[in-house]
Design a protein around this motif. Structure first.
Motif, PDB file in Angstrom:
ATOM      1  N   ALA A  98       0.830  -1.208   0.000  1.00 52.91           N
ATOM      2  CA  ALA A  98       0.000   0.000   0.000  1.00 52.91           C
ATOM      3  C   ALA A  98       0.862   1.255   0.000  1.00 52.91           C
ATOM      4  N   VAL A 128       1.891   1.896  -3.701  1.00 51.71           N
ATOM      5  CA  VAL A 128       0.853   2.012  -4.732  1.00 51.71           C
ATOM      6  C   VAL A 128       1.081   3.220  -5.643  1.00 51.71           C
ATOM      7  N   PRO A 129       1.502   4.402  -5.131  1.00 53.37           N
ATOM      8  CA  PRO A 129       1.733   5.527  -6.042  1.00 53.37           C
ATOM      9  C   PRO A 129       2.791   5.252  -7.115  1.00 53.37           C
ATOM     10  N   LEU A 144      -6.654   2.274  -4.666  1.00 53.00           N
ATOM     11  CA  LEU A 144      -5.667   2.511  -3.617  1.00 53.00           C
ATOM     12  C   LEU A 144      -5.582   1.352  -2.623  1.00 53.00           C
ATOM     13  N   ASP A 145      -6.402   0.341  -2.821  1.00 55.20           N
ATOM     14  CA  ASP A 145      -6.398  -0.833  -1.936  1.00 55.20           C
ATOM     15  C   ASP A 145      -5.499  -1.928  -2.504  1.00 55.20           C
ATOM     16  N   GLY A 173      -5.004  -0.193   2.724  1.00 54.87           N
ATOM     17  CA  GLY A 173      -5.360   0.957   1.898  1.00 54.87           C
ATOM     18  C   GLY A 173      -5.930   2.031   2.792  1.00 54.87           C
TER      19      GLY A 173
END
Length: 140
Positions: free
Chosen positions: A75, A78-79, A108-109, A135
């Motif tokens: 998490a 993620v970006p 985003l999860d 997330g």
């Protein structure tokens, strides 16, 4: 008095007679050894079963912890993209002696499924599996 001359009922004053045959085996030497050996085998089986169950429980906890931490690591990445997120999850799971069975990024999860093999009795218990989601918290 010899065995042949003894009476069945010692209090009886009648003439001596042969005693009726007994149901007890004539020679029971070594019976305690057989019983002790069977008890040791049973104790060994119970101990082995307990070790297998304990190993499976430890593997389940390890898989759960690895899934939780791998999902958090993913998490955080993620970006940078789904591949970077899943690579971070695999790195954390590997460090915890587990493997990532699946890694799904949904917006985003991140949902991670981790597996950990038990140390003892792996053929009997099989691998332990746990999943975790990480997330942002949904607004409530």
């Amino acid at each position: 008095m010899s065995r042949r001359g003894r009476r069945c009922c010692r209090a009886s004053r009648s003439r001596p007679a042969a005693c009726p045959p007994s149901n007890r085996p004539a020679d029971d030497h070594g019976a305690a050894t057989v019983v002790a050996a069977m008890m040791l085998l049973a104790l060994g089986a119970v101990t082995t079963g307990g070790a297998v169950v304990g190993s499976a429980v430890v593997a389940r906890h390890r898989a759960s912890a690895a899934a939780d931490l791998a999902a958090l690591a993913a998490a955080a990445q993620v970006p940078a993209g789904p591949q970077a997120a899943c690579a971070a999850a695999e790195s954390v799971a590997r460090a915890m002696a587990a493997t990532v069975a699946s890694c799904d990024v949904d917006g985003l999860d991140v949902i991670v499924v981790a597996r950990a093999a038990p140390g003892f009795g792996a053929r009997v218990a099989g691998p332990a599996t746990a999943s975790a989601r990480a997330g942002p918290a949904e607004p409530g």
